[in-house]
Each structure stands twice: as structure tokens, then as C-alpha cells.
Design a protein around this motif. Structure first.
Motif, PDB file in Angstrom:
ATOM      1  N   ASP A   1     -24.245 -77.766  36.373  1.00 38.56           N
ATOM      2  CA  ASP A   1     -24.772 -78.203  37.847  1.00 38.56           C
ATOM      3  C   ASP A   1     -26.200 -78.344  37.757  1.00 38.56           C
ATOM      4  N   SER A   2     -26.835 -77.369  37.478  1.00 39.20           N
ATOM      5  CA  SER A   2     -28.474 -77.350  37.539  1.00 39.20           C
ATOM      6  C   SER A   2     -28.778 -78.359  36.673  1.00 39.20           C
ATOM      7  N   LYS A   3     -28.255 -78.626  35.282  1.00 37.88           N
ATOM      8  CA  LYS A   3     -28.811 -79.690  34.627  1.00 37.88           C
ATOM      9  C   LYS A   3     -28.811 -80.993  35.266  1.00 37.88           C
ATOM     10  N   THR A   4     -27.587 -81.302  35.817  1.00 41.96           N
ATOM     11  CA  THR A   4     -27.478 -82.269  36.659  1.00 41.96           C
ATOM     12  C   THR A   4     -28.249 -82.869  37.749  1.00 41.96           C
ATOM     13  N   GLU A   5     -28.712 -81.636  38.334  1.00 45.58           N
ATOM     14  CA  GLU A   5     -29.379 -81.727  39.672  1.00 45.58           C
ATOM     15  C   GLU A   5     -30.794 -81.968  39.001  1.00 45.58           C
ATOM     16  N   ARG A   6     -31.411 -81.363  37.885  1.00 43.78           N
ATOM     17  CA  ARG A   6     -32.595 -81.480  37.411  1.00 43.78           C
ATOM     18  C   ARG A   6     -32.787 -83.022  36.916  1.00 43.78           C
ATOM     19  N   ASP A   7     -31.688 -83.464  36.260  1.00 44.85           N
ATOM     20  CA  ASP A   7     -31.483 -84.973  35.491  1.00 44.85           C
ATOM     21  C   ASP A   7     -31.891 -85.750  36.803  1.00 44.85           C
ATOM     22  N   GLU A   8     -30.996 -85.688  37.851  1.00 43.65           N
ATOM     23  CA  GLU A   8     -31.328 -86.576  38.949  1.00 43.65           C
ATOM     24  C   GLU A   8     -32.550 -86.565  39.748  1.00 43.65           C
ATOM     25  N   ALA A   9     -33.079 -85.545  39.639  1.00 47.99           N
ATOM     26  CA  ALA A   9     -34.568 -85.518  40.379  1.00 47.99           C
ATOM     27  C   ALA A   9     -35.786 -85.972  39.388  1.00 47.99           C
TER      28      ALA A   9
ATOM     29  N   LYS B   1     -44.505 -81.476  35.097  1.00 50.86           N
ATOM     30  CA  LYS B   1     -44.869 -80.275  35.740  1.00 50.86           C
ATOM     31  C   LYS B   1     -43.702 -79.809  36.965  1.00 50.86           C
ATOM     32  N   VAL B   2     -43.223 -80.836  37.738  1.00 45.94           N
ATOM     33  CA  VAL B   2     -42.610 -80.372  38.409  1.00 45.94           C
ATOM     34  C   VAL B   2     -41.114 -79.909  38.100  1.00 45.94           C
ATOM     35  N   ALA B   3     -40.536 -80.816  37.186  1.00 47.66           N
ATOM     36  CA  ALA B   3     -39.258 -80.415  36.664  1.00 47.66           C
ATOM     37  C   ALA B   3     -39.289 -79.204  35.529  1.00 47.66           C
ATOM     38  N   THR B   4     -40.452 -79.002  35.094  1.00 51.64           N
ATOM     39  CA  THR B   4     -41.041 -78.084  34.001  1.00 51.64           C
ATOM     40  C   THR B   4     -39.970 -78.216  32.811  1.00 51.64           C
ATOM     41  N   ILE B   5     -40.100 -79.475  32.238  1.00 50.78           N
ATOM     42  CA  ILE B   5     -39.739 -79.865  31.026  1.00 50.78           C
ATOM     43  C   ILE B   5     -40.643 -80.641  30.274  1.00 50.78           C
ATOM     44  N   SER B   6     -40.297 -80.829  28.765  1.00 50.19           N
ATOM     45  CA  SER B   6     -41.220 -81.621  28.044  1.00 50.19           C
ATOM     46  C   SER B   6     -40.994 -83.033  28.144  1.00 50.19           C
ATOM     47  N   LYS B   7     -41.960 -83.742  27.622  1.00 54.91           N
ATOM     48  CA  LYS B   7     -41.923 -85.162  27.670  1.00 54.91           C
ATOM     49  C   LYS B   7     -40.801 -85.654  26.884  1.00 54.91           C
ATOM     50  N   ARG B   8     -40.572 -85.079  25.735  1.00 57.26           N
ATOM     51  CA  ARG B   8     -39.250 -85.671  24.926  1.00 57.26           C
ATOM     52  C   ARG B   8     -38.025 -85.275  25.841  1.00 57.26           C
ATOM     53  N   THR B   9     -37.855 -84.157  26.361  1.00 57.31           N
ATOM     54  CA  THR B   9     -36.744 -83.994  27.348  1.00 57.31           C
ATOM     55  C   THR B   9     -36.640 -84.925  28.467  1.00 57.31           C
ATOM     56  N   MET B  10     -37.595 -85.316  29.084  1.00 57.68           N
ATOM     57  CA  MET B  10     -37.523 -86.292  30.066  1.00 57.68           C
ATOM     58  C   MET B  10     -37.156 -87.739  29.662  1.00 57.68           C
ATOM     59  N   TYR B  11     -37.546 -88.088  28.447  1.00 54.28           N
ATOM     60  CA  TYR B  11     -37.332 -89.413  27.906  1.00 54.28           C
ATOM     61  C   TYR B  11     -35.664 -89.374  27.530  1.00 54.28           C
TER      62      TYR B  11
ATOM     63  N   ILE C   1     -33.454 -87.595  28.963  1.00 53.16           N
ATOM     64  CA  ILE C   1     -32.728 -87.689  30.274  1.00 53.16           C
ATOM     65  C   ILE C   1     -32.582 -88.986  30.751  1.00 53.16           C
ATOM     66  N   LEU C   2     -33.785 -89.853  30.751  1.00 50.28           N
ATOM     67  CA  LEU C   2     -33.896 -91.169  30.966  1.00 50.28           C
ATOM     68  C   LEU C   2     -32.829 -92.152  30.048  1.00 50.28           C
ATOM     69  N   LYS C   3     -33.025 -92.077  28.899  1.00 48.56           N
ATOM     70  CA  LYS C   3     -32.217 -92.589  27.748  1.00 48.56           C
ATOM     71  C   LYS C   3     -30.469 -92.508  28.282  1.00 48.56           C
ATOM     72  N   ARG C   4     -30.385 -91.083  28.358  1.00 46.36           N
ATOM     73  CA  ARG C   4     -28.839 -90.572  28.509  1.00 46.36           C
ATOM     74  C   ARG C   4     -28.032 -91.291  29.992  1.00 46.36           C
ATOM     75  N   ASN C   5     -29.309 -91.704  30.769  1.00 48.64           N
ATOM     76  CA  ASN C   5     -28.838 -92.395  32.127  1.00 48.64           C
ATOM     77  C   ASN C   5     -29.119 -93.856  32.189  1.00 48.64           C
ATOM     78  N   ASN C   6     -29.445 -94.138  31.212  1.00 54.69           N
ATOM     79  CA  ASN C   6     -29.456 -95.768  30.889  1.00 54.69           C
ATOM     80  C   ASN C   6     -30.602 -96.372  31.690  1.00 54.69           C
ATOM     81  N   ILE C   7     -31.549 -95.464  32.038  1.00 53.13           N
ATOM     82  CA  ILE C   7     -32.860 -95.767  32.742  1.00 53.13           C
ATOM     83  C   ILE C   7     -33.883 -96.434  31.949  1.00 53.13           C
ATOM     84  N   ALA C   8     -34.327 -97.452  32.280  1.00 50.02           N
ATOM     85  CA  ALA C   8     -35.285 -98.395  31.472  1.00 50.02           C
ATOM     86  C   ALA C   8     -36.581 -97.688  31.352  1.00 50.02           C
ATOM     87  N   CYS C   9     -37.082 -97.438  30.183  1.00 51.58           N
ATOM     88  CA  CYS C   9     -38.503 -96.641  30.105  1.00 51.58           C
ATOM     89  C   CYS C   9     -39.426 -97.769  29.988  1.00 51.58           C
ATOM     90  N   ASP C  10     -39.710 -98.524  30.967  1.00 47.52           N
ATOM     91  CA  ASP C  10     -40.627 -99.622  30.798  1.00 47.52           C
ATOM     92  C   ASP C  10     -41.893 -99.624  31.015  1.00 47.52           C
TER      93      ASP C  10
END
Length: 191
Positions: free
Chosen positions: A136-144, A160-170, A172-181
Motif C-alpha cells: 500500500d505504501s509503495k502504491t501511494e508513493r508511486d501515485e505521488a 527529494k519529496v519522495a526520498t527515492i533515487s532517479k533510477r527508481t523514479m524512472y 515507477i514512471l515506466k511501470r505506469n506507462n507515463i511518457a518520460c518526455d
């Protein structure tokens, strides 16, 4: 500068009239079946521009917890987006509830978990209060992270806000089909 309304599942005629009187050019009403993914909220966040206003019946319609509320407030502040919460009597622009918005915002943080539980109960959700698990917490983090990226917050600020690395951020975006444009600066190589 557009004014947009957002309602999670329940829309009384009184709320719709109040939103229209505040000048909402468009009101997004989320379907009951889409409460988890909230696709209309994503569309709304993508369409917002600096100087726009979001009008909601209560902050519990827009966020799921205090962490999401904090991230939303940071996103809106950095993008000069005003939030007007009718039920909570909060206006981040300081226009409608000028003398009481700051005090009411503190009350919102304290009351938010109860408001969310009440909202879920009113729409008939059976799982109202369950212990948080890691998923649940990962889902909420991913949504944020997705909401911050869509709204245009810089990748450094998202990290900084999500306290994650750049790699993790990308990821999350790729897993949710968000275009990294966003354009990435090219590396300069020495010859």
C-alpha cells in the motif's frame, strides 16, 4: 487562468452549484469504480497551468493521506496553482478564507484520516481501516511520484519529496506507462 473542479464519486447539486458559482469551467467527477486509479484526477493535474485554481468539496477528495497532501501542496505552490477546499474552508491563495485558511489547514492534517474513512464509508467501500502493508505504501508513493511528474515538478524535487533515487523514479514512471518526455541535457565529451 482557469478554475477547475474535482469531485471523488459523490456530487450533490449543492456542491455543483457552488463550484459553478466560483467559475469552474470544467468539473471532473471520478467514477466509483475508478477510486483507486483516479484517471480523471491525473487528466486534471496534467491540464493545470500556472495560475489555475482547483476547487474541491474537501481535501479528502483529492488525496489519500497526509503525505500525499504535503506533496500536493508543494506541487501547487511551485506551480502557482491555487487550491480551494469548500468543506475545509481552506484557500491556498488566501482570497476566500483569508483569516482562517492557515488555521484550518492544520485542522485538515489532523482530521484527514477520519475524513477519508468517512468518505470511503459513504461510497460503500468495505475496506475502511486496514493496517498498512508495504505494498500500500509503495502504491501511494508511486501515485505521488506520478502526480508530481505530470504536474511538471523537477526530477530533483520529486526525488527529494519522495526520498527515492532517479533510477527508481524512472522505473515507477515506466511501470505506469507515463511518457518520460522531458528533454535531458546531452553529455559533453572531451575529445
Amino acid at each position: 487562468m482557469a478554475t477547475t473542479g474535482y469531485i471523488l464519486n459523490t456530487a450533490t447539486q449543492e456542491i455543483l452549484e457552488k463550484m459553478n458559482s466560483l467559475g469552474c469551467c470544467r468539473i471532473y467527477i471520478e467514477d466509483k469504480l475508478d477510486e483507486c486509479s483516479r484517471p480523471k484526477r491525473r487528466i486534471m493535474m496534467k491540464m493545470l497551468r500556472p495560475g489555475d485554481t482547483i476547487v474541491i468539496p474537501g481535501l479528502c477528495h483529492l488525496v489519500r493521506n497526509c503525505t500525499s497532501l504535503s506533496a500536493l501542496l508543494q506541487i501547487c505552490q511551485s506551480s502557482s496553482i491555487r487550491i480551494v477546499s469548500l468543506g475545509d474552508r481552506v484557500d491556498t491563495g488566501g482570497i476566500m478564507y483569508k483569516d482562517e485558511s492557515d488555521r484550518n489547514l492544520i485542522t485538515v492534517f489532523r482530521q484527514l484520516p477520519y475524513d477519508i474513512a468517512t468518505l470511503k464509508q459513504s461510497i460503500g467501500e468495505t475496506r475502511i481501516h486496514t493496517p498498512k502493508c508495504l505494498h500500500d505504501s509503495k502504491t501511494e508513493r508511486d501515485e505521488a511520484v506520478i502526480n508530481m511528474y505530470i504536474s511538471g515538478l523537477s526530477t530533483e524535487d520529486i526525488q527529494k519529496v519522495a526520498t527515492i533515487s532517479k533510477r527508481t523514479m524512472y522505473r515507477i514512471l515506466k511501470r505506469n506507462n507515463i511518457a518520460c518526455d522531458r528533454a535531458r541535457p546531452k553529455r559533453v565529451t572531451k575529445k
